[in-house]
Design an enzyme around this catalytic site. Structure first.
Site, PDB file in Angstrom:
ATOM      1  CB  SER A 134      -0.972  -0.030   1.189  1.00  0.00           C
ATOM      2  OG  SER A 134      -2.000   0.910   1.030  1.00  0.00           O
ATOM      3  CD  GLU A 231      -1.977  -3.098  -4.162  1.00  0.00           C
ATOM      4  OE1 GLU A 231      -3.199  -3.063  -3.893  1.00  0.00           O
ATOM      5  OE2 GLU A 231      -1.131  -2.569  -3.445  1.00  0.00           O
ATOM      6  CG  HIS A 296      -5.198  -2.769  -0.482  1.00  0.00           C
ATOM      7  ND1 HIS A 296      -4.278  -2.417  -1.447  1.00  0.00           N
ATOM      8  CD2 HIS A 296      -5.007  -1.910   0.554  1.00  0.00           C
ATOM      9  CE1 HIS A 296      -3.580  -1.376  -1.019  1.00  0.00           C
ATOM     10  NE2 HIS A 296      -3.998  -1.050   0.186  1.00  0.00           N
TER      11      HIS A 296
END
Length: 326
Positions: A134, A231, A296
């Site tokens: 992230s 992502e 995630h």
């Protein structure tokens, strides 16, 4: 041009312009001391303690950096002051007894502290394992460009997936202790968005963070010759279009060998997300694998950055040529 025969690569290109393979840190052994830092958002103490208990169950000896439970006095989305978060990372990495540094969570804030880290001290301390994803994408890029070090795009120890999902935990545990057992990364859902096979070195992370890195100190100019793994979370299709268009216009995707796509949690119906991905990436003429699961969503595999591998779109696999850790 669609790459369908053999293994596509960057033959004929100047090797100096290619994404290089990076130094692999040593794997972990039972009893290893590991540090937990919070480079980005604040951490609930109960989640931190639960994550530490899991690490102890792996026969690791976790230590918590001094400011992990801090919250910035005015900006509540940050785990304390930028200088303190940077100091925690520097001191944890430079501790000769620490073999790995785990990030407690993502959120936002790594970009604010990354230039405050003492990179010369980290370089002198030698290779160790860094784990996170992230917002930690900013640190993955910094470790690659400033240290030449491979890193792990894996779960944060205070994140719900790590605490609740056994598959997510096992993928990370195996990568840390038995990396030769996880040389092939695949999921039942993975398949070809664009066909072909390609060889290159892995890089990537949260696509919005990669776009935000453009124009910053030490940012990579392109993913030429690399296998780009992307992502994100919470980006609506039009915003993903804008992010990918920025990467395309900037030249960041010029010469990329192949692309692997992970999860797109809270980004809208997948059919709409897929249409954007196909529109923006399908014309590059390289293999693109979708729904590889990293990122995630629950049951996310750990993927290494800086490791040479082969991306096979028809098989829906990424096969590492060497284990993620030495």
């Amino acid at each position: 041009m669609t790459r369908t025969a053999g293994v596509a690569g960057a033959t004929g290109a100047d090797p100096a312009t290619q994404v290089p393979a990076l130094t692999r840190p040593p794997r972990l052994r039972p009893g290893a001391r590991v540090a937990v830092v919070a480079p980005s958002g604040p951490i609930p103490e109960d989640r931190l303690q639960a994550g530490l208990d899991i690490l102890r169950g792996w026969e690791l000896d976790p230590v918590v950096a001094p400011h992990v439970l801090d919250t910035h006095p005015r900006l509540g989305y940050l785990a304390g002051a930028d200088e303190d978060r940077a100091r925690d990372l520097t001191e944890a990495w430079c501790d000769p007894d620490v073999s790995a540094v785990f990030c407690a969570r993502g959120g936002y804030g790594a970009q604010r502290m990354v230039d405050l880290v003492d990179w010369a001290a980290l370089r002198a301390a030698g290779p160790k394992v860094l784990v996170g994803y992230s917002d930690i994408t900013a640190l993955h890029e910094a470790f690659a460009t400033r240290l030449g070090l491979a890193t792990l795009h894996g779960p944060m120890i205070a994140a719900a997936a790590f605490l609740q999902d056994p598959h997510t935990r096992e993928s990370l545990r195996a990568t840390l202790f038995e990396p030769e057992t996880v040389r092939t990364i695949a999921t039942a859902t993975a398949g070809a968005l664009a066909p072909g096979r390609a060889r290159g070195v892995t890089l990537g992370g949260c696509v919005s963070l990669l776009a935000a890195e453009l124009g910053t100190p030490h940012a990579r100019p392109s993913a030429r010759g690399g296998l780009l793994l992307l992502e994100d979370v919470g980006e609506e299709p039009y915003r993903l279009d804008r992010i990918l268009t920025q990467l395309l216009r900037s030249g960041r995707l010029d010469g990329v060998a192949g692309i692997g796509l992970g999860s797109w949690e809270e980004c809208g119906p997948y059919e709409e997300v897929r249409a954007v991905l196909a529109d923006r990436l399908g014309g590059l003429g390289v293999p693109v694998v979708e729904r590889m699961g990293f990122g995630h969503e629950a049951s996310a595999p750990t993927v290494p950055f800086g490791i040479p591998g082969v991306l096979d779109a028809e098989a829906g696999t990424l096969t590492l040529e060497v284990p993620a850790l030495s």
